[in-house]
Enzyme design. Structure first.
Site, PDB file in Angstrom:
ATOM      1  N   ASN A   9       0.797  -1.100  -0.045  1.00 44.10           N
ATOM      2  CA  ASN A   9      -0.073  -0.067   0.049  1.00 44.10           C
ATOM      3  C   ASN A   9       0.869   1.118   0.031  1.00 44.10           C
ATOM      4  O   ASN A   9       1.515   1.767   0.909  1.00 44.10           O
ATOM      5  CB  ASN A   9      -0.806  -0.154   1.363  1.00 44.10           C
ATOM      6  N   LYS A  11       0.226   4.242  -0.372  1.00 42.82           N
ATOM      7  CA  LYS A  11      -0.454   5.479   0.221  1.00 42.82           C
ATOM      8  C   LYS A  11      -0.287   6.682  -0.705  1.00 42.82           C
ATOM      9  O   LYS A  11      -0.032   6.218  -1.805  1.00 42.82           O
ATOM     10  CB  LYS A  11      -0.107   5.623   1.875  1.00 42.82           C
ATOM     11  N   HIS A  95      -9.528   1.009   5.022  1.00 40.68           N
ATOM     12  CA  HIS A  95      -8.153   1.141   5.907  1.00 40.68           C
ATOM     13  C   HIS A  95      -8.454   1.947   7.032  1.00 40.68           C
ATOM     14  O   HIS A  95      -9.287   2.902   6.948  1.00 40.68           O
ATOM     15  CB  HIS A  95      -7.372   1.794   4.599  1.00 40.68           C
ATOM     16  N   GLU A  97      -6.860   4.438   7.930  1.00 37.34           N
ATOM     17  CA  GLU A  97      -6.597   5.980   7.712  1.00 37.34           C
ATOM     18  C   GLU A  97      -7.788   6.385   7.048  1.00 37.34           C
ATOM     19  O   GLU A  97      -8.406   7.515   7.066  1.00 37.34           O
ATOM     20  CB  GLU A  97      -5.512   6.192   6.797  1.00 37.34           C
ATOM     21  N   GLU A 167      -5.256  -5.289  10.897  1.00 35.80           N
ATOM     22  CA  GLU A 167      -4.466  -4.118  10.940  1.00 35.80           C
ATOM     23  C   GLU A 167      -4.618  -3.586  12.076  1.00 35.80           C
ATOM     24  O   GLU A 167      -5.516  -2.296  12.094  1.00 35.80           O
ATOM     25  CB  GLU A 167      -4.522  -2.983   9.866  1.00 35.80           C
ATOM     26  N   GLY A 173       2.330   2.219  10.889  1.00 38.59           N
ATOM     27  CA  GLY A 173       3.357   3.325  10.757  1.00 38.59           C
ATOM     28  C   GLY A 173       3.947   4.028  11.991  1.00 38.59           C
ATOM     29  O   GLY A 173       4.389   4.874  12.035  1.00 38.59           O
ATOM     30  N   SER A 213       3.288  -2.031  10.562  1.00 37.13           N
ATOM     31  CA  SER A 213       4.769  -2.002  10.645  1.00 37.13           C
ATOM     32  C   SER A 213       5.359  -3.452  10.590  1.00 37.13           C
ATOM     33  O   SER A 213       6.378  -3.915  11.157  1.00 37.13           O
ATOM     34  CB  SER A 213       5.123  -1.783  12.062  1.00 37.13           C
TER      35      SER A 213
HETATM   36  P1  PGA Z   1       2.713   0.277   7.587  1.00 37.92           P
HETATM   37  O1  PGA Z   1       1.337   0.303   7.129  1.00 37.92           O
HETATM   38  O2  PGA Z   1       3.347  -1.108   7.268  1.00 37.92           O
HETATM   39  O3  PGA Z   1       3.508   1.335   7.202  1.00 37.92           O
HETATM   40  O4  PGA Z   1       2.671   0.194   9.119  1.00 37.92           O
HETATM   41  C1  PGA Z   1       0.460  -0.657   6.755  1.00 37.92           C
HETATM   42  C2  PGA Z   1      -0.749  -0.134   6.353  1.00 37.92           C
HETATM   43  O5  PGA Z   1      -1.248   0.975   6.630  1.00 37.92           O
HETATM   44  O6  PGA Z   1      -1.437  -0.951   5.395  1.00 37.92           O
END
Ligand code: PGA
Length: 250
Positions: A9, A11, A95, A97, A167, A173, A213
């Site tokens: 992803n 983003k 997601h 976010e 997640e 992140g 992460s």
């Molecule tokens: P990350 O994000 O690996 O940077 O923690 C995962 C995601 O948001 O799908």
């Protein structure tokens, strides 16, 4: 046999030339272990990346979102049908976010999932608890609600087009990763919910990815968990070697 899947992803990162180079670097690394790879770049690079990867096997592209409306006067929105029409096979829905920054509710997410499936896209359905919910020991309640409400009204035959992605919000992140024990517990729990809302054979066939992460150093032990079928990778998917090391962690 459940599919092993690693999805990246990206983003809202990377300009056009950077995206072209990143995908070329990913292609140049050896990752022929049968794992399904899905790259989810920003919308405007989907077609370009499709073009660069169309000769590859086990390699697909996905959008990071789609509209909850089929078409019409929704300025700035992109429909599931449009995404499908450019040769894109997947879409990420739910997601964290989108849930937090864009106030997406379980109802809205359910609407998007239904539309995406109707338009023949495969869905990567994300869900997961916040840190506060985990600290109150309510993570399973959150996850069950998100799964049940997000996947309401899905016909059993459609589950083959759905990938789950657990997640935990506190791990996205942040550099904090769920331990393999925590991931396995939540994946097994997620599978038990699918068994209840669909049936056990569907639950056994549904791939459940871990995201939060996940990186080149920790992917192997996460992927060794029996109910972890791969990863949805954010930050580490922007570095070709890290991303391919994750793919090769199976
Ligand atoms: P990350 O994000 O690996 O940077 O923690 C995962 C995601 O948001 O799908």
């Amino acid at each position: 046999m459940r599919k092993k899947i690693v999805a990246g992803n990206w983003k809202m990162n990377g300009l056009k030339t950077e995206s072209e180079s990143l995908i070329n670097e990913i292609i140049s690394h050896k990752t022929d272990n049968g794992v399904i790879k899905i790259i989810c770049p920003p919308y405007i690079y989907l077609e370009q990346i499709k073009h660069q990867t169309k000769h590859l096997t086990n390699f697909f592209i996905g959008a990071q979102n789609c509209s909850h409306q089929a078409k019409g006067a929704f300025t700035g929105e992109i429909s599931a049908a449009m995404i499908h029409s450019i040769g894109c096979e997947y879409v990420i829905i739910g997601h964290s976010e989108r849930r937090t920054l864009f106030n997406e509710s379980n109802q809205l997410i359910a609407q998007k999932i239904n539309l995406a499936l109707t338009e023949n896209l495969n869905v990567i359905f994300c869900y997961g608890e916040t840190l506060a919910e985990r600290e109150k020991n309510t993570e399973k309640i959150t996850v069950e609600t998100q799964i049940r409400e997000g996947l309401q009204n899905i016909e059993p035959a459609k589950y083959k087009n759905i990938i789950l992605a657990y997640e935990p919000v506190w791990a996205i992140g942040t550099g904090l990763t769920a331990t393999p024990h925590q991931a396995q517990e939540m994946h097994q729990f997620s599978r038990s919910i699918i068994s209840k809302i669909a049936d056990e054979s569907i639950a056994q066939e549904t791939s459940i990815l871990y995201g939060g992460s996940c990186n080149a150093a920790n992917a192997k032990e996460l992927f060794m968990c029996p109910d972890v079928d791969g990863g949805l990778i954010g930050g580490a998917s922007l570095k070709s070697l890290d991303f391919c090391t994750i793919i090769n962690s199976f």
